[in-house]
Design a protein around this motif. Structure first.
Motif, mmCIF file in Angstrom:
data_model
loop_
_atom_site.group_PDB
_atom_site.id
_atom_site.type_symbol
_atom_site.label_atom_id
_atom_site.label_comp_id
_atom_site.label_asym_id
_atom_site.label_seq_id
_atom_site.Cartn_x
_atom_site.Cartn_y
_atom_site.Cartn_z
ATOM 1 N N GLY A 1 64.492 -0.124 53.814
ATOM 2 C CA GLY A 1 65.083 0.054 52.480
ATOM 3 C C GLY A 1 65.973 1.278 52.377
ATOM 4 O O GLY A 1 65.918 2.018 51.391
ATOM 5 N N SER B 1 70.234 -5.289 51.817
ATOM 6 C CA SER B 1 71.648 -5.069 51.468
ATOM 7 C C SER B 1 72.375 -4.518 52.684
ATOM 8 O O SER B 1 72.171 -3.368 53.092
ATOM 9 N N SER C 1 60.544 -9.576 53.909
ATOM 10 C CA SER C 1 59.481 -10.470 53.452
ATOM 11 C C SER C 1 59.427 -11.738 54.317
ATOM 12 O O SER C 1 58.566 -12.587 54.128
ATOM 13 N N ASN D 1 59.208 1.978 53.298
ATOM 14 C CA ASN D 1 59.621 2.397 51.954
ATOM 15 C C ASN D 1 60.088 1.223 51.095
ATOM 16 O O ASN D 1 59.885 1.206 49.889
ATOM 17 N N ALA D 2 60.718 0.217 51.730
ATOM 18 C CA ALA D 2 61.355 -0.865 50.959
ATOM 19 C C ALA D 2 60.346 -1.599 50.088
ATOM 20 O O ALA D 2 59.176 -1.735 50.431
ATOM 21 N N ASN E 1 56.985 -9.127 48.378
ATOM 22 C CA ASN E 1 58.017 -8.093 48.549
ATOM 23 C C ASN E 1 57.472 -6.669 48.453
ATOM 24 O O ASN E 1 58.229 -5.710 48.575
ATOM 25 N N THR F 1 54.244 3.226 51.218
ATOM 26 C CA THR F 1 54.610 3.677 49.873
ATOM 27 C C THR F 1 53.693 3.052 48.834
ATOM 28 O O THR F 1 53.713 1.842 48.613
ATOM 29 N N HIS G 1 52.572 -5.445 40.318
ATOM 30 C CA HIS G 1 52.962 -4.203 41.008
ATOM 31 C C HIS G 1 51.719 -3.354 41.307
ATOM 32 O O HIS G 1 51.570 -2.811 42.409
ATOM 33 N N GLY H 1 55.334 9.546 41.757
ATOM 34 C CA GLY H 1 55.391 9.409 40.294
ATOM 35 C C GLY H 1 56.771 8.872 39.935
ATOM 36 O O GLY H 1 57.474 8.329 40.793
HETATM 37 N N1 LIG Z 1 61.450 5.124 41.858
HETATM 38 C C1 LIG Z 1 60.212 5.320 41.439
HETATM 39 O O1 LIG Z 1 59.958 5.857 40.364
HETATM 40 C C2 LIG Z 1 59.056 4.838 42.306
HETATM 41 C C3 LIG Z 1 57.759 5.175 41.889
HETATM 42 C C4 LIG Z 1 56.680 4.746 42.655
HETATM 43 C C5 LIG Z 1 56.902 4.025 43.814
HETATM 44 N N2 LIG Z 1 58.168 3.709 44.191
HETATM 45 C C6 LIG Z 1 58.343 2.945 45.434
HETATM 46 O O2 LIG Z 1 59.266 3.586 46.288
HETATM 47 C C7 LIG Z 1 59.947 2.618 47.071
HETATM 48 C C8 LIG Z 1 61.455 2.801 46.934
HETATM 49 O O3 LIG Z 1 61.778 2.742 45.563
HETATM 50 P P1 LIG Z 1 63.243 3.103 45.028
HETATM 51 O O4 LIG Z 1 63.051 3.591 43.647
HETATM 52 O O5 LIG Z 1 63.978 3.935 46.005
HETATM 53 O O6 LIG Z 1 63.867 1.627 44.941
HETATM 54 P P2 LIG Z 1 65.361 1.127 45.178
HETATM 55 O O7 LIG Z 1 65.428 -0.219 44.543
HETATM 56 O O8 LIG Z 1 66.368 2.156 44.776
HETATM 57 O O9 LIG Z 1 65.439 0.950 46.758
HETATM 58 C C9 LIG Z 1 64.663 -0.016 47.427
HETATM 59 C C10 LIG Z 1 65.440 -0.522 48.636
HETATM 60 O O10 LIG Z 1 64.604 -1.486 49.301
HETATM 61 C C11 LIG Z 1 65.409 -2.597 49.648
HETATM 62 N N3 LIG Z 1 64.570 -3.803 49.727
HETATM 63 C C12 LIG Z 1 63.876 -4.375 48.735
HETATM 64 N N4 LIG Z 1 63.258 -5.493 49.169
HETATM 65 C C13 LIG Z 1 63.588 -5.615 50.482
HETATM 66 C C14 LIG Z 1 63.266 -6.561 51.487
HETATM 67 N N5 LIG Z 1 62.508 -7.629 51.220
HETATM 68 N N6 LIG Z 1 63.750 -6.380 52.739
HETATM 69 C C15 LIG Z 1 64.542 -5.309 53.020
HETATM 70 N N7 LIG Z 1 64.890 -4.381 52.107
HETATM 71 C C16 LIG Z 1 64.416 -4.539 50.853
HETATM 72 C C17 LIG Z 1 66.424 -2.697 48.514
HETATM 73 O O11 LIG Z 1 67.575 -3.449 48.892
HETATM 74 C C18 LIG Z 1 66.718 -1.234 48.238
HETATM 75 O O12 LIG Z 1 67.796 -0.763 49.026
HETATM 76 C C19 LIG Z 1 59.445 1.254 46.607
HETATM 77 O O13 LIG Z 1 58.410 0.824 47.466
HETATM 78 C C20 LIG Z 1 58.896 1.544 45.221
HETATM 79 O O14 LIG Z 1 57.882 0.649 44.817
HETATM 80 C C21 LIG Z 1 59.249 4.117 43.475
#
Ligand SMILES: NC(=O)c1ccc[n+]([C@@H]2O[C@H](COP(=O)([O-])OP(=O)(O)OC[C@H]3O[C@@H](n4cnc5c(N)ncnc54)[C@H](O)[C@@H]3O)[C@@H](O)[C@H]2O)c1
Length: 357
Positions: free
Chosen positions: A13, A39, A66, A91-92, A114, A141, A158, A189
């Motif tokens: 990701g 992407s 996935s 991370n994704a 996912n 993550t 989620h 957070g």
């Molecule tokens: N942003 C927050 O507040 C937050 C809080 C808690 C947990 N998280 C977790 O952190 C991680 C990243 O979050 P983010 O905010 O950077 O999200 P984001 O949407 O900005 O980035 C996620 C990336 O993962 C990629 N992705 C999604 N599904 C995919 C798949 N099936 N195969 C390949 N790539 C895939 C997307 O294209 C994207 O580039 C996630 O696991 C999210 O659940 C985020």
């Protein structure tokens, strides 16, 4: 600058948000980064940025993790291309949200695929390579929703996913230790990323106000934790979950963050619905500086408490007074015999009697 020198770090990701920041930081610290994303253009763009800045990075894409076949292909081609794997940072992810009563089976299934399946597929594909390498670090993550519900958000799928990830990672740590494979989760957070950019201003501010350190997280706040866990500095750290959240989980009753009367109203209405561990609720109110008279005003002006008799008011006031006097008075439990008609209030009185009487 050299905390990951010589390491090969696979990060999922990388096209956006937290993955993008981690790719930049890991490369700046000397790692060779092997990224992937569903992407393609976003992934290529960050790889170019990293290389232009003097780092080493390739990005595979589009890869939909996935799909077990695509996850396997990314790992095996990435290992062949880069020479091995020392770090896997899962991370994704991406969830679908909805109030529980309306959450469709499709959205539930999508979210688990996912947010959980993709971690399983990538990790299982990487595992034999990590073993062959003599060990390594897995970073998964999680999220605050893995440990605490949210009354205002449709997080059921989620939360189930992120809870699964935290438990899954603990198990990986147990099974991986003999192979020198460490596995930890980071539970962020609220972080400012493209995924949270669409949240309207009012909830954004409410969420901010509930964070003791007073601001939303930046992507680097998470990347620095991942850097530590990926590095040899964390060589004795496994099976742990790192809440990187500005202290948000340290708060017990976020409603009270809204300030005196508003928070108190909401809080007391929840108490009226009997779903709090009663005694502590009052201890918190008192600790926050609510005077006994404030209780009375709140109760009298709040409809669900119309059924509470004056006797209960006196009991509350007495209980509050007794609590503030705890340790000073030996026979103050005598005042706890007021009439309570609400089950919650009865249990609250019971609490005071047990602990102070
Ligand atoms: N942003 C927050 O507040 C937050 C809080 C808690 C947990 N998280 C977790 O952190 C991680 C990243 O979050 P983010 O905010 O950077 O999200 P984001 O949407 O900005 O980035 C996620 C990336 O993962 C990629 N992705 C999604 N599904 C995919 C798949 N099936 N195969 C390949 N790539 C895939 C997307 O294209 C994207 O580039 C996630 O696991 C999210 O659940 C985020």
């Amino acid at each position: 600058m050299n905390r990951l020198t010589g390491k090969i770090a696979f990060i999922t990701g990388v096209a956006s948000g937290l993955g993008r920041a981690a790719a930049k930081l890991f490369a700046a610290e000397g790692a060779k980064v092997v990224g992937c994303d569903v992407s393609q253009s976003g992934g290529q763009q960050i790889a170019i940025e990293v290389c232009n800045a003097g780092g080493k990075m390739v990005c595979f894409g589009p890869v939909d993790l996935s799909s077990p076949a695509e996850a396997q292909k990314w790992i095996s081609e990435g290992v062949a291309d880069s020479g091995g794997i020392d770090i896997l940072y899962n991370n994704a992810g991406g969830a679908r949200f909805g109030a529980f009563a309306e959450l469709s089976h499709e959205d539930w299934g999508f979210t688990l695929r996912n947010e959980v399946d993709l971690v399983f597929y990538a990790t299982q594909a990487a595992w034999p390579h990590l073993m062959a390498r003599g060990g390594g670090a897995i970073i998964n993550t999680g999220s605050a929703v893995a440990v605490r519900g949210n009354p205002n958000m449709g997080f059921a799928a989620h939360a189930a996913s992120k809870g699964a990830i935290v438990a899954f990672t603990r198990q990986l740590a147990a099974e991986g230790a003999k192979h020198n494979i460490r596995a930890n989760t980071i539970s962020p957070g609220p972080i400012k990323t493209p995924a949270t950019a669409g949240i309207p201003p009012e909830p954004v501010e409410r969420i901010r106000a509930a964070i003791p350190l007073g601001r939303w997280g930046e992507v680097e706040d998470i990347a620095y934790c991942a850097l530590y866990l990926a590095s040899d500095e964390a060589r004795w750290v496994t099976g742990a979950d790192f809440a990187i959240d500005g202290g948000r989980l340290a708060h017990r009753y976020e409603d009270l963050d809204q300030g005196a009367a508003g928070g108190g109203f909401h809080f007391l209405s929840r108490l009226g619905s009997l779903d709090l561990d009663d005694g502590f609720a009052f201890l918190d109110l008192i600790a926050l500086g609510f005077e006994p008279l404030d209780y009375r005003a709140l109760l009298e002006s709040h409809a669900p408490f119309g059924q509470i008799h004056l006797g209960s008011h006196r009991s509350l006031r007495t209980a509050a007074t007794i609590f503030s006097e705890v340790g000073k008075s030996s026979d103050s439990s005598a005042g706890l015999n007021g009439t309570c008609t609400s089950g919650a209030l009865k249990r609250t009185m019971g609490f005071f009697k047990r602990h102070l009487g």
